[in-house]
Design an enzyme around this catalytic site. Sequence first.
Site, short mmCIF file in Angstrom:
data_model
loop_
_atom_site.label_atom_id
_atom_site.label_comp_id
_atom_site.label_asym_id
_atom_site.label_seq_id
_atom_site.Cartn_x
_atom_site.Cartn_y
_atom_site.Cartn_z
NE ARG A 155 0.94 10.33 10.67
CZ ARG A 155 0.45 9.30 9.96
NH1 ARG A 155 -0.63 8.71 10.34
NH2 ARG A 155 1.05 8.93 8.85
CB VAL A 158 1.77 18.21 6.21
CG1 VAL A 158 1.11 16.85 6.10
CG2 VAL A 158 0.74 19.33 6.41
NE ARG A 213 -6.96 3.89 5.67
CZ ARG A 213 -6.38 4.97 6.21
NH1 ARG A 213 -6.73 5.38 7.41
NH2 ARG A 213 -5.47 5.63 5.55
CG ASP A 259 3.94 1.39 9.45
OD1 ASP A 259 4.03 1.64 8.23
OD2 ASP A 259 3.68 2.26 10.30
CG LEU A 275 9.19 18.07 8.60
CD1 LEU A 275 9.64 16.65 8.93
CD2 LEU A 275 10.31 19.06 8.90
CB CYS A 288 -3.39 10.21 12.00
SG CYS A 288 -3.45 8.43 11.82
CE LYS A 305 -1.60 1.44 4.15
NZ LYS A 305 -1.31 2.81 4.58
CG ASN A 306 2.39 2.61 3.59
OD1 ASN A 306 1.20 2.88 3.38
ND2 ASN A 306 2.86 2.38 4.79
C1 EPZ Z 1 4.48 6.95 6.31
O1 EPZ Z 1 3.69 7.95 6.93
C2 EPZ Z 1 3.59 5.71 6.29
N1 EPZ Z 1 2.38 5.99 5.51
C3 EPZ Z 1 3.21 5.31 7.71
O2 EPZ Z 1 2.49 4.08 7.61
C4 EPZ Z 1 4.49 5.05 8.50
O3 EPZ Z 1 4.13 4.76 9.83
C5 EPZ Z 1 5.37 6.30 8.46
O4 EPZ Z 1 5.65 6.66 7.09
C6 EPZ Z 1 6.70 6.09 9.16
O5 EPZ Z 1 7.39 5.03 8.56
C7 EPZ Z 1 2.44 5.92 4.17
O6 EPZ Z 1 3.46 5.63 3.58
C8 EPZ Z 1 1.17 6.23 3.43
P1 EPZ Z 1 6.52 10.36 8.35
P2 EPZ Z 1 4.22 9.49 6.94
O7 EPZ Z 1 6.30 11.65 7.64
O8 EPZ Z 1 4.95 9.76 5.69
C9 EPZ Z 1 6.78 13.57 11.79
C10 EPZ Z 1 0.65 2.67 7.92
O9 EPZ Z 1 0.26 2.12 8.96
N2 EPZ Z 1 6.47 14.57 10.73
O10 EPZ Z 1 7.72 9.54 8.00
O11 EPZ Z 1 3.06 10.35 7.28
C11 EPZ Z 1 5.60 12.65 12.08
O12 EPZ Z 1 4.72 13.25 13.01
C12 EPZ Z 1 1.10 4.11 7.98
O13 EPZ Z 1 0.75 2.12 6.81
C13 EPZ Z 1 6.54 15.93 11.05
O14 EPZ Z 1 6.84 16.30 12.19
O15 EPZ Z 1 5.22 9.44 8.16
C14 EPZ Z 1 6.28 11.43 12.63
O16 EPZ Z 1 6.57 11.62 14.00
C15 EPZ Z 1 0.86 4.73 9.34
N3 EPZ Z 1 6.25 16.84 10.08
C16 EPZ Z 1 7.61 11.38 11.85
O17 EPZ Z 1 7.78 12.68 11.28
C17 EPZ Z 1 5.93 16.47 8.80
O18 EPZ Z 1 5.71 17.36 7.95
C18 EPZ Z 1 7.62 10.38 10.72
O19 EPZ Z 1 6.48 10.63 9.93
C19 EPZ Z 1 5.87 15.08 8.50
C20 EPZ Z 1 6.16 14.15 9.48
#
Ligand code: EPZ
Length: 423
Positions: free
Chosen positions: A123, A125, A401, A309, A127, A118, A22-23
């Site tokens: 969650r 965005v 999902r 995950d 960054l 979430c 999925k991811n």
């Molecule tokens: C991806 O989410 C995955 N989702 C998540 O899987 C996975 O848990 C996560 O990466 C970490 O590996 C998809 O790929 C669709 P991040 P993402 O941005 O990209 C912080 C599942 O169960 N952050 O790497 O949203 C954030 O809060 C899902 O399949 C900021 O602070 O994760 C977190 O603490 C759940 N600001 C850390 O970074 C930002 O702008 C990592 O989040 C973005 C993120």
Amino acid sequence: MDKFVIKGPTPLKGKIAVSGSKNAALPLMAASLLADGPSTLHLIPKLRDIYTFNNVIRVTGTKVNFLEEENKLVIDPTHLSHVEAPYDLVRKMRASFYMLGALLGRMGKARVSLPGGCAWGPRPVDLHLKGMEAMGINIDLEEGYVVASIDGDEVEGGEYTLDPSSVGATINLVIAAAKRARKFTIKNAAKEPDVVLLCNMLVKMGANIDGIGTNTLTIRKADNLKGVEMSNDPDRIETGTYMIAAAMHPESDLTLTGCKPEDLGTFPKHFKKLGVDLSIDGSTIRIKSNDNIKPVSVETEVYPGFPTDLQAQWATLMTQVNGKSKVTDTIYFDRFSYVPELNRLGANLDVEKNSVSIEGKTELSGASVMSTDLRASVSLVMAGMVAEGTTEVLRIYHLDRGYENLEKKLNAAGASIKRMSEE
Ligand code: EPZ
């Protein structure tokens, strides 16, 4: 809404074929919008999130044809004209936010809803947005939407350091830069297999990306990107989930086919410490469990470390081993919604800050449980499969999902799971 009615305990024996990731699929779908013509994506799983993203993409005027029985997706952005991703769709799935990079990359402008919070807290965005501003993209926030634009045809680029390293921000920035940034460097970029696959697809389309697979990516704009055929990766989190599920019952003997073991990073190293018989042969992984599994404490990390995950699934397994263990999540600090539900089944877990301590082995007995996110929900299913009696897992739309044909695959390997309406 549907629920699962699970009778336990049952071991997992036989074979399970792993589906497409999925991811990893979602970024490939977003990247397809940059092409001058249609792209064909293979090994796309029939999952709620894929259908949702198909609908988000269709809003732009792009043609999307999902040949479900072949797990094949054809995306033709030739007539893409509407540069918007609306709230009522984006709120259903956070990864819809990749439309920001895709629409900016293709059209030089975008109006994309901010994703909703979430289940385990907001969650952010930030960054994604700060990285785009660093690249030279104009970013405004209006009524819950990001309104973004580029002056002229391209932006200077420059560099941006992600802190913390973010999978989604890396993906969004690479997609935005591929056709628009003279030269843009992302430092502390994520290097999850999902990011590597996306970069490889973009290069196949004609993009210019250096540092693929490292924490520093440099993108130099390509004027035209062409449609391509690309195969998605097998789902590494689904693979890890079934490996852990097999270890939970002493008589399990499960073979997983269609895997990509190299995408599991250091996970097999942790898994071997359990004392479970693990054999990896090409794309086949076999797990033979026993009744002497050891407690193994883990800490989640960015790739190739232990994936967040699989955090909930691992803690669930630890309820079935003799001894104390601890699971710490350094990526998400409050991803423990499954804990009170497991304790209702008879487990003994205690959350302290971003760690859960587990006292095992506890005999689990069936009850009604539910959770509010995908990985917590699958952990409750795993617990139900080893609990004595009947467990009902409610609100299983979360599972739909991210796990293709979950109950079909598990029942074929000996589980007893019935999907029923909650009414
Ligand atoms: C991806 O989410 C995955 N989702 C998540 O899987 C996975 O848990 C996560 O990466 C970490 O590996 C998809 O790929 C669709 P991040 P993402 O941005 O990209 C912080 C599942 O169960 N952050 O790497 O949203 C954030 O809060 C899902 O399949 C900021 O602070 O994760 C977190 O603490 C759940 N600001 C850390 O970074 C930002 O702008 C990592 O989040 C973005 C993120």
